[in-house]
Design an enzyme around this catalytic site. Structure first.
Site, PDB file in Angstrom:
ATOM      1  N   ASP A  87      -6.900   1.200   0.750  1.00 53.24           N
ATOM      2  CA  ASP A  87      -5.548   0.680   0.997  1.00 53.24           C
ATOM      3  C   ASP A  87      -5.247  -0.516   0.098  1.00 53.24           C
ATOM      4  O   ASP A  87      -4.143  -0.637  -0.456  1.00 53.24           O
ATOM      5  CB  ASP A  87      -5.399   0.274   2.462  1.00 53.24           C
ATOM      6  CG  ASP A  87      -5.389   1.470   3.403  1.00 53.24           C
ATOM      7  OD1 ASP A  87      -5.286   2.615   2.910  1.00 53.24           O
ATOM      8  OD2 ASP A  87      -5.502   1.262   4.627  1.00 53.24           O
ATOM      9  N   GLU A 137       0.834  -1.205   0.000  1.00 51.48           N
ATOM     10  CA  GLU A 137       0.000   0.000   0.000  1.00 51.48           C
ATOM     11  C   GLU A 137       0.869   1.256   0.000  1.00 51.48           C
ATOM     12  O   GLU A 137       0.593   2.226  -0.718  1.00 51.48           O
ATOM     13  CB  GLU A 137      -0.904  -0.012   1.231  1.00 51.48           C
ATOM     14  CG  GLU A 137      -1.701   1.251   1.441  1.00 51.48           C
ATOM     15  CD  GLU A 137      -1.782   1.654   2.896  1.00 51.48           C
ATOM     16  OE1 GLU A 137      -1.879   2.870   3.151  1.00 51.48           O
ATOM     17  OE2 GLU A 137      -1.731   0.751   3.764  1.00 51.48           O
ATOM     18  N   GLU A 151      -4.480   0.504  -3.504  1.00 54.75           N
ATOM     19  CA  GLU A 151      -3.098   0.955  -3.659  1.00 54.75           C
ATOM     20  C   GLU A 151      -2.129  -0.223  -3.640  1.00 54.75           C
ATOM     21  O   GLU A 151      -1.130  -0.235  -4.365  1.00 54.75           O
ATOM     22  CB  GLU A 151      -2.758   1.950  -2.552  1.00 54.75           C
ATOM     23  CG  GLU A 151      -3.506   3.274  -2.699  1.00 54.75           C
ATOM     24  CD  GLU A 151      -3.318   4.200  -1.520  1.00 54.75           C
ATOM     25  OE1 GLU A 151      -3.644   5.400  -1.643  1.00 54.75           O
ATOM     26  OE2 GLU A 151      -2.855   3.730  -0.450  1.00 54.75           O
ATOM     27  N   ASP A 188       0.645   3.872  -3.236  1.00 51.20           N
ATOM     28  CA  ASP A 188       0.230   5.263  -3.091  1.00 51.20           C
ATOM     29  C   ASP A 188       1.144   6.183  -3.892  1.00 51.20           C
ATOM     30  O   ASP A 188       0.700   7.117  -4.566  1.00 51.20           O
ATOM     31  CB  ASP A 188       0.241   5.635  -1.608  1.00 51.20           C
ATOM     32  CG  ASP A 188      -0.064   7.105  -1.374  1.00 51.20           C
ATOM     33  OD1 ASP A 188      -1.193   7.526  -1.682  1.00 51.20           O
ATOM     34  OD2 ASP A 188       0.827   7.826  -0.880  1.00 51.20           O
TER      35      ASP A 188
END
Length: 226
Positions: A118, A45, A121, A49
């Site tokens: 989350d 995650e 990502e 991102d």
């Protein structure tokens, strides 16, 4: 390692054929499963991102070569924020394939915005690790490009816009108050009231506090003529 039928279908919806299926399994494994699976999706995650941010920044620059940074920044924030990632996750059925511990299963984890965002990502990072930046970029644009094309010219979220409106008039920031919470613990519904120093206020109801706050702020903006 061979993917289950469910995950194979999910990979097709993502738009990537994984050379290393274990990466996808890790991406959909929540930390509540850590007692069973040492590899959860938190580190993925973190990377996903950043990959998402780079691709979206590049896409926005290409979409509007003449836009100033002051306009690009709110558009960028609108496209990479949690709500947008969760929306994409819902569109591709990510919640259906999440690997969750019993506590998260019982509390409705498959529908939680934070978990979906989350994991989305993490899936992006899994694609990046599996096949590199170009593959990750292709997947991101597949699901985000329509949003890049339609993001508002001024894409500030309603809470930010309301706060800036109040501050521009020398007033303190708006106050948000939870006035009601209904529904079961695993699927609560929140009613939020936002109030200005002048006493003007608005309320909104949604399945997440942040969504209710945003909706209330939007309602109040419209009430004061913005």
């Amino acid at each position: 390692m061979k993917l289950s039928v469910q995950l194979t279908g999910f990979a097709a919806r993502v738009g990537h054929d994984f050379a290393d299926p274990a990466l996808l399994v890790r991406a959909v494994t929540h930390s509540s499963m850590s007692s069973v699976h040492r590899d959860d999706n938190q580190r993925l995650e973190f990377l996903g991102d950043r990959v998402l941010g780079l691709v979206i920044a590049e896409a926005l620059l290409q979409a509007d070569p003449g836009a100033a940074e002051g306009l690009l920044a709110p558009r960028y924030n609108a496209l990479v924020r949690r709500e947008t990632c969760a929306d994409v996750a819902r569109e591709i059925g990510l919640g259906e394939v999440l690997k969750l511990g019993r506590s998260e299963m019982q509390s409705g984890g498959r529908r939680k915005e934070a978990l979906l965002a989350d994991a989305m990502e993490a899936v992006i990072a899994a694609v990046y690790y599996d096949a590199g930046y170009d593959a990750a970029r292709k997947v991101i644009l597949k699901h985000w490009q329509p949003r890049v094309g339609s993001v508002a010219a001024d894409a500030r979220d309603a809470k930010t816009a309301l706060q800036e409106w109040a501050q521009g008039r020398g007033a303190p920031p708006p106050v948000y108050t939870e006035v009601a919470r209904t529904g079961p613990d695993h699927q609560p519904v929140f009613t939020i009231r936002v109030t200005l120093e002048s006493g003007e206020h608005a309320e909104a109801t949604a399945g997440a506090k942040r969504q209710a706050e945003q909706a209330a702020a939007q309602a109040l903006l419209e009430r004061v003529g913005q």
